[in-house]
Scaffold this motif. Structure first.
Motif, PDB file in Angstrom:
ATOM      1  N   ALA A 267      -7.221   0.740   4.041  1.00 48.98           N
ATOM      2  CA  ALA A 267      -7.918   1.779   3.098  1.00 48.98           C
ATOM      3  C   ALA A 267      -7.788   3.164   3.524  1.00 48.98           C
ATOM      4  O   ALA A 267      -7.403   3.792   2.559  1.00 48.98           O
ATOM      5  CB  ALA A 267      -9.428   1.245   3.286  1.00 48.98           C
ATOM      6  N   GLY A 268      -7.934   3.487   4.590  1.00 46.15           N
ATOM      7  CA  GLY A 268      -7.501   4.913   5.064  1.00 46.15           C
ATOM      8  C   GLY A 268      -6.057   5.323   4.826  1.00 46.15           C
ATOM      9  O   GLY A 268      -5.844   6.450   4.148  1.00 46.15           O
ATOM     10  N   ARG A 269      -4.761   4.504   4.905  1.00 46.50           N
ATOM     11  CA  ARG A 269      -3.715   4.822   4.426  1.00 46.50           C
ATOM     12  C   ARG A 269      -3.614   5.068   2.905  1.00 46.50           C
ATOM     13  O   ARG A 269      -3.114   5.768   2.427  1.00 46.50           O
ATOM     14  CB  ARG A 269      -2.655   3.722   4.797  1.00 46.50           C
ATOM     15  CG  ARG A 269      -2.611   3.793   6.456  1.00 46.50           C
ATOM     16  CD  ARG A 269      -1.325   2.524   6.652  1.00 46.50           C
ATOM     17  NE  ARG A 269      -1.649   1.300   6.636  1.00 46.50           N
ATOM     18  CZ  ARG A 269      -2.168   0.614   7.418  1.00 46.50           C
ATOM     19  NH1 ARG A 269      -2.494   1.144   8.702  1.00 46.50           N
ATOM     20  NH2 ARG A 269      -2.357  -0.573   7.129  1.00 46.50           N
ATOM     21  N   VAL A 270      -4.346   3.989   2.064  1.00 43.59           N
ATOM     22  CA  VAL A 270      -4.486   4.399   0.860  1.00 43.59           C
ATOM     23  C   VAL A 270      -4.959   5.603   0.227  1.00 43.59           C
ATOM     24  O   VAL A 270      -4.417   6.638  -0.575  1.00 43.59           O
ATOM     25  CB  VAL A 270      -5.183   3.291   0.134  1.00 43.59           C
ATOM     26  CG1 VAL A 270      -5.306   3.296  -1.384  1.00 43.59           C
ATOM     27  CG2 VAL A 270      -4.135   1.999   0.156  1.00 43.59           C
ATOM     28  N   ALA A 271      -6.207   5.918   0.907  1.00 42.38           N
ATOM     29  CA  ALA A 271      -6.785   7.262   0.423  1.00 42.38           C
ATOM     30  C   ALA A 271      -5.952   8.180   0.844  1.00 42.38           C
ATOM     31  O   ALA A 271      -5.723   9.529   0.379  1.00 42.38           O
ATOM     32  CB  ALA A 271      -8.101   7.187   1.279  1.00 42.38           C
ATOM     33  N   ALA A 272      -5.222   8.348   2.003  1.00 41.33           N
ATOM     34  CA  ALA A 272      -4.409   9.431   2.717  1.00 41.33           C
ATOM     35  C   ALA A 272      -3.151   9.588   1.577  1.00 41.33           C
ATOM     36  O   ALA A 272      -2.867  10.893   1.049  1.00 41.33           O
ATOM     37  CB  ALA A 272      -3.963   9.046   3.872  1.00 41.33           C
TER      38      ALA A 272
END
Length: 320
Positions: A267-272
């Motif tokens: 999820a962090g990678r998607v947000a970034a």
């Protein structure tokens, strides 16, 4: 609720369908200048609408990401407990927008209940039919507007050229398509990957005050990046797999969770990748500490991260 601005309220933050801890089932409200848009209607949302002060008399649309029970189980309650001015509820027509018919079950699945693959229009029609006696009595006895004149279900229809299906690619990369618009908001949807469910959608809600994106149930997927491009708030599901491993769940079930959901790092990678400003974890699968949820996402995402509680509000601020 404030009468102005855009506000995201995590009415319920639990994954399901299981009651594990005090969290309510998945449901998210977006309130735009006093008008209510509701995404998913999980367990407990009917009471949460009341306890959080949602303006249900200004309900403008219900959006369904997919037709798993933990996302739709309280649709009857939301409709029947908020119907008409005598209960402070809606008295103007509004759409319920969600997935259409899958067309087939996954390969090898046996239809246990018929019809095997209803869509949103079927779901709403069956709900009204099942409660027909109650509806008819209240229209007669209490002078309410006929409920089927107020509730307007709409299946999301994929554009030509998107080659997807229950026995093919579930969520090919695609441009988000508009599924709802009024004078306050524009709602876009794109397929997300939540095997074996088809169709399953995430949403982008564009408001005068900013953009809210919601992943729906999904693996880490580029379509969520497209939906969340430049979003002020990205509400993304999260699965803490170590909880299930430690509880001794079967290898088959653990593989299902890994294939169908996103861990916090993903999820962090998607947000970034999307350039989102604020990542909000909801639809929390498993039990973990705040740090166990948030720290893996911080490895790739430098914006604000919140592990949401039920009834928490995130405001987007003034007009742009």
């Amino acid at each position: 609720m404030p009468d102005t601005g855009t506000h995201v309220v995590t009415l319920g933050t639990a994954a399901g369908p299981v009651v594990r801890g005090p969290r309510q089932g998945i449901a998210t409200a977006i309130v735009v200048d006093g008008a209510l848009y509701l995404v998913d209607v999980g367990l407990g949302v009917t009471r949460q609408l009341s306890e959080t002060g949602m303006p249900v008399d200004r309900l403008r649309a219900i959006l369904l990401t997919h037709l798993h029970s933990d996302h739709i189980c309280e649709l009857p309650g939301v409709l029947l407990y908020n119907w008409g001015p005598n209960v402070g509820g809606f008295d103007e027509p509004f759409p319920i927008v969600g997935p259409g018919r899958a067309g087939a079950l996954p390969q090898g699945a046996r239809p246990a209940v018929a019809p095997p693959t209803p869509g949103t229009e079927d779901l709403v029609g069956s709900t009204l039919s099942g409660y027909a006696y109650d509806v008819n009595i209240r229209v007669h006895d209490e002078g309410r507007t006929e409920l089927d004149q107020l509730v307007q279900p709409r299946d999301i229809r994929l554009p030509e050229g998107v080659a997807a299906g229950p026995r093919a690619e579930l969520a090919p990369e695609m441009s988000p398509l508009e599924v709802y618009r009024d004078e306050q908001v524009r709602v876009l949807a794109a397929l997300v990957e939540h095997p074996p469910v088809f169709p399953c959608f995430g949403f982008r809600i564009e408001t005068p005050h900013g953009v809210v994106a919601l992943s729906g149930d999904t693996t880490e997927h580029p379509n969520v990046v497209r939906l969340a491009r430049g979003a002020d708030v990205l509400v993304h599901e999260a699965m803490y797999l170590d909880y299930y491993r430690d509880k001794g769940f079967t290898p088959e079930y653990l593989q299902h969770l890994a294939n169908s959901h996103t861990d916090p790092a993903g999820a962090g990678r998607v947000a970034a990748a999307a350039g989102a400003r604020h990542l909000v974890f909801s639809h929390l699968g498993g039990v973990a500490t705040y740090e166990q949820w948030a720290d893996p996402a911080r490895e790739s995402f430098g914006g604000t991260i919140t592990v949401a509680d039920d009834g928490q509000m995130f405001s987007l601020g003034g007009s742009r």
